[in-house]
Design a protein around this motif. Structure first.
Motif, PDB file in Angstrom:
ATOM      1  N   ASP A   1      28.274  -2.768   3.157  1.00  9.07           N
ATOM      2  CA  ASP A   1      27.981  -1.713   2.174  1.00  9.07           C
ATOM      3  C   ASP A   1      27.812  -2.275   0.762  1.00  9.07           C
ATOM      4  O   ASP A   1      27.037  -1.751  -0.026  1.00  9.07           O
ATOM      5  CB  ASP A   1      29.102  -0.662   2.172  1.00  9.07           C
ATOM      6  N   GLU A   2      28.550  -3.350   0.452  1.00  7.94           N
ATOM      7  CA  GLU A   2      28.485  -3.931  -0.890  1.00  7.94           C
ATOM      8  C   GLU A   2      27.086  -4.475  -1.195  1.00  7.94           C
ATOM      9  O   GLU A   2      26.701  -4.578  -2.353  1.00  7.94           O
ATOM     10  CB  GLU A   2      29.495  -5.085  -1.047  1.00  7.94           C
ATOM     11  N   GLN A   3      26.344  -4.864  -0.158  1.00  9.29           N
ATOM     12  CA  GLN A   3      25.012  -5.424  -0.369  1.00  9.29           C
ATOM     13  C   GLN A   3      23.941  -4.352  -0.558  1.00  9.29           C
ATOM     14  O   GLN A   3      22.821  -4.637  -0.959  1.00  9.29           O
ATOM     15  CB  GLN A   3      24.619  -6.288   0.841  1.00  9.29           C
ATOM     16  N   VAL A   4      24.303  -3.101  -0.238  1.00 12.35           N
ATOM     17  CA  VAL A   4      23.306  -2.029  -0.231  1.00 12.35           C
ATOM     18  C   VAL A   4      23.090  -1.483  -1.641  1.00 12.35           C
ATOM     19  O   VAL A   4      24.031  -1.138  -2.344  1.00 12.35           O
ATOM     20  CB  VAL A   4      23.736  -0.899   0.728  1.00 12.35           C
ATOM     21  N   ILE A   5      21.823  -1.426  -2.067  1.00  9.25           N
ATOM     22  CA  ILE A   5      21.471  -0.908  -3.386  1.00  9.25           C
ATOM     23  C   ILE A   5      21.123   0.578  -3.306  1.00  9.25           C
ATOM     24  O   ILE A   5      21.536   1.380  -4.130  1.00  9.25           O
ATOM     25  CB  ILE A   5      20.283  -1.713  -3.977  1.00  9.25           C
ATOM     26  N   GLY A   6      20.348   0.931  -2.299  1.00 11.12           N
ATOM     27  CA  GLY A   6      19.950   2.325  -2.115  1.00 11.12           C
ATOM     28  C   GLY A   6      19.395   2.508  -0.722  1.00 11.12           C
ATOM     29  O   GLY A   6      19.305   1.539   0.041  1.00 11.12           O
ATOM     30  N   VAL A   7      19.023   3.732  -0.402  1.00 10.88           N
ATOM     31  CA  VAL A   7      18.523   3.994   0.947  1.00 10.88           C
ATOM     32  C   VAL A   7      17.268   4.865   0.846  1.00 10.88           C
ATOM     33  O   VAL A   7      17.148   5.705  -0.053  1.00 10.88           O
ATOM     34  CB  VAL A   7      19.634   4.645   1.818  1.00 10.88           C
ATOM     35  N   VAL A   8      16.307   4.612   1.731  1.00 11.11           N
ATOM     36  CA  VAL A   8      15.041   5.359   1.710  1.00 11.11           C
ATOM     37  C   VAL A   8      15.281   6.815   2.093  1.00 11.11           C
ATOM     38  O   VAL A   8      15.888   7.097   3.125  1.00 11.11           O
ATOM     39  CB  VAL A   8      14.013   4.717   2.680  1.00 11.11           C
TER      40      VAL A   8
ATOM     41  N   LYS B   1       0.819  -1.214   0.000  1.00  9.65           N
ATOM     42  CA  LYS B   1       0.000   0.000   0.000  1.00  9.65           C
ATOM     43  C   LYS B   1       0.848   1.257   0.000  1.00  9.65           C
ATOM     44  O   LYS B   1       0.578   2.206  -0.736  1.00  9.65           O
ATOM     45  CB  LYS B   1      -0.925   0.016   1.214  1.00  9.65           C
ATOM     46  N   ASP B   2       1.847   1.293   0.871  1.00  7.28           N
ATOM     47  CA  ASP B   2       2.662   2.502   0.986  1.00  7.28           C
ATOM     48  C   ASP B   2       3.875   2.409   0.065  1.00  7.28           C
ATOM     49  O   ASP B   2       4.276   1.328  -0.334  1.00  7.28           O
ATOM     50  CB  ASP B   2       3.082   2.690   2.441  1.00  7.28           C
ATOM     51  N   THR B   3       4.445   3.555  -0.276  1.00  6.89           N
ATOM     52  CA  THR B   3       5.583   3.554  -1.203  1.00  6.89           C
ATOM     53  C   THR B   3       6.834   4.117  -0.536  1.00  6.89           C
ATOM     54  O   THR B   3       6.744   4.860   0.440  1.00  6.89           O
ATOM     55  CB  THR B   3       5.298   4.402  -2.457  1.00  6.89           C
ATOM     56  N   VAL B   4       7.975   3.747  -1.076  1.00  9.11           N
ATOM     57  CA  VAL B   4       9.234   4.331  -0.607  1.00  9.11           C
ATOM     58  C   VAL B   4       9.985   4.917  -1.799  1.00  9.11           C
ATOM     59  O   VAL B   4       9.828   4.460  -2.923  1.00  9.11           O
ATOM     60  CB  VAL B   4      10.150   3.301   0.100  1.00  9.11           C
ATOM     61  N   THR B   5      10.768   5.954  -1.541  1.00  5.50           N
ATOM     62  CA  THR B   5      11.635   6.535  -2.558  1.00  5.50           C
ATOM     63  C   THR B   5      13.073   6.289  -2.138  1.00  5.50           C
ATOM     64  O   THR B   5      13.461   6.602  -1.011  1.00  5.50           O
ATOM     65  CB  THR B   5      11.381   8.045  -2.691  1.00  5.50           C
ATOM     66  N   LEU B   6      13.828   5.686  -3.059  1.00  7.30           N
ATOM     67  CA  LEU B   6      15.222   5.363  -2.758  1.00  7.30           C
ATOM     68  C   LEU B   6      16.152   6.357  -3.430  1.00  7.30           C
ATOM     69  O   LEU B   6      15.871   6.854  -4.522  1.00  7.30           O
ATOM     70  CB  LEU B   6      15.588   3.987  -3.306  1.00  7.30           C
ATOM     71  N   THR B   7      17.266   6.623  -2.783  1.00  5.09           N
ATOM     72  CA  THR B   7      18.309   7.412  -3.377  1.00  5.09           C
ATOM     73  C   THR B   7      19.613   6.636  -3.209  1.00  5.09           C
ATOM     74  O   THR B   7      19.671   5.666  -2.461  1.00  5.09           O
ATOM     75  CB  THR B   7      18.368   8.813  -2.711  1.00  5.09           C
ATOM     76  N   LYS B   8      20.646   7.057  -3.923  1.00  6.83           N
ATOM     77  CA  LYS B   8      21.918   6.355  -3.817  1.00  6.83           C
ATOM     78  C   LYS B   8      22.544   6.641  -2.450  1.00  6.83           C
ATOM     79  O   LYS B   8      22.476   7.773  -1.961  1.00  6.83           O
ATOM     80  CB  LYS B   8      22.848   6.823  -4.936  1.00  6.83           C
ATOM     81  N   GLN B   9      23.139   5.633  -1.864  1.00  8.36           N
ATOM     82  CA  GLN B   9      23.783   5.816  -0.571  1.00  8.36           C
ATOM     83  C   GLN B   9      25.191   6.381  -0.759  1.00  8.36           C
ATOM     84  O   GLN B   9      26.003   5.793  -1.462  1.00  8.36           O
ATOM     85  CB  GLN B   9      23.825   4.471   0.180  1.00  8.36           C
ATOM     86  N   GLU B  10      25.429   7.540  -0.168  1.00  8.32           N
ATOM     87  CA  GLU B  10      26.775   8.122  -0.226  1.00  8.32           C
ATOM     88  C   GLU B  10      27.462   7.824   1.099  1.00  8.32           C
ATOM     89  O   GLU B  10      26.995   8.236   2.143  1.00  8.32           O
ATOM     90  CB  GLU B  10      26.714   9.647  -0.431  1.00  8.32           C
TER      91      GLU B  10
END
Lengths: 87, 166
Positions: free
Chosen positions: B101-108, B45-54
């Motif tokens: 960190d290698e497993q991380v695609i993006g962060v909310v 139902k709810d959505t998330v917006t991902l950005t690149k993790q710096e």
């Protein structure tokens, strides 16, 4: 007629997804997916074109008769309008 | 013959595209599935917006990461040890350790809940995240309590309605 904005087509799992170019946020909810024919027509709509030109392009690319191609183009254009992608 | 459809695609299929968009500095919005991030995110139902993790993730961040077995997970960072990050869904109490960190695609960076938009820098959300992580061992108790309250509330309403009808 022409598409409203710039898109790129990316092949994902056997079909094409339409990704807006330059958008700061790409929304995957309700993202438009296209099959081969859809992608073929979509690419032609990146430049100004007409219904007749699209039908002609389909006839040249695929072995279909004019009536089938006409129906295909009409239903495709209608769906693009519904998705608010046509300028 | 001509196909145009709007449907949900599995995350695994979109993975390369998501990574490419994030890499290009674009954000991606999607609807996550599962109940492990309740009460914040409701399944489908709810959505998330991902950005690149710096750089490194911080406590309370919610990364989308891929487990070595291939599964995609959206859980909250609650700490770090020598093996990597410690993660826990908001609806869970057990920790997952060793996420790197290698497993991380993006962060909310933002999300919508019941149609309302929130950013992760908003005070109300930050309070929720801190409080919810602080009471982690007691979550089941709190969620159970909230459900009972909700039942009492809706139950009470029904009774009233029945009385009216009668």
């Amino acid at each position: 007629m022409k598409l409203k904005m710039d898109f790129m087509l990316r092949k994902v799992a056997g079909y094409y997804v339409v990704v807006p170019v330059g958008e700061s946020c790409v929304d995957f909810n309700g993202m438009v997916n296209l099959n081969e024919t859809g992608a073929f027509l979509f690419q032609r709509l990146q430049q100004e074109t007409s219904r007749e030109e699209l039908i002609q392009a389909l006839l040249e690319e695929y072995e279909v008769d004019e009536a089938t191609a006409g129906q295909a183009v009409d239903s495709f254009l209608e769906k693009l309008r519904q998705a608010d992608l046509l300028a | 013959m001509s196909g145009l459809q709007q449907k949900n695609v599995r995350l695994a299929q979109l993975d390369p595209l998501i990574r490419q968009l994030l890499e290009a500095g674009q954000q991606v919005k999607f609807t996550p599935h599962g109940s492990s991030m309740l009460p914040m995110l409701r399944d489908g139902k709810d959505t998330v917006t991902l950005t690149k993790q710096e750089g490194k993730l911080k406590k309370y961040d919610i990364p989308l990461y891929q487990r070595p077995q291939g599964g995609y997970v959206l859980h909250r960072v609650v700490g770090e040890n020598q093996k990597g990050y410690l993660l826990c869904g908001d609806h869970q109490t057990a920790l997952e350790e060793g996420v790197t960190d290698e497993q991380v695609i993006g962060v909310v960076c933002a999300f919508t809940r019941k149609g309302k938009e929130y950013t992760v820098t908003q005070t109300g959300y930050r309070l929720y995240a801190r409080l919810w992580v602080a009471i982690r061992p007691l979550r089941r108790l709190v969620m159970g309590g909230l459900r009972r309250l909700a039942r009492l509330y809706t139950g009470g309403k029904k009774e009233k309605k029945e009385k009216k009808d009668g």
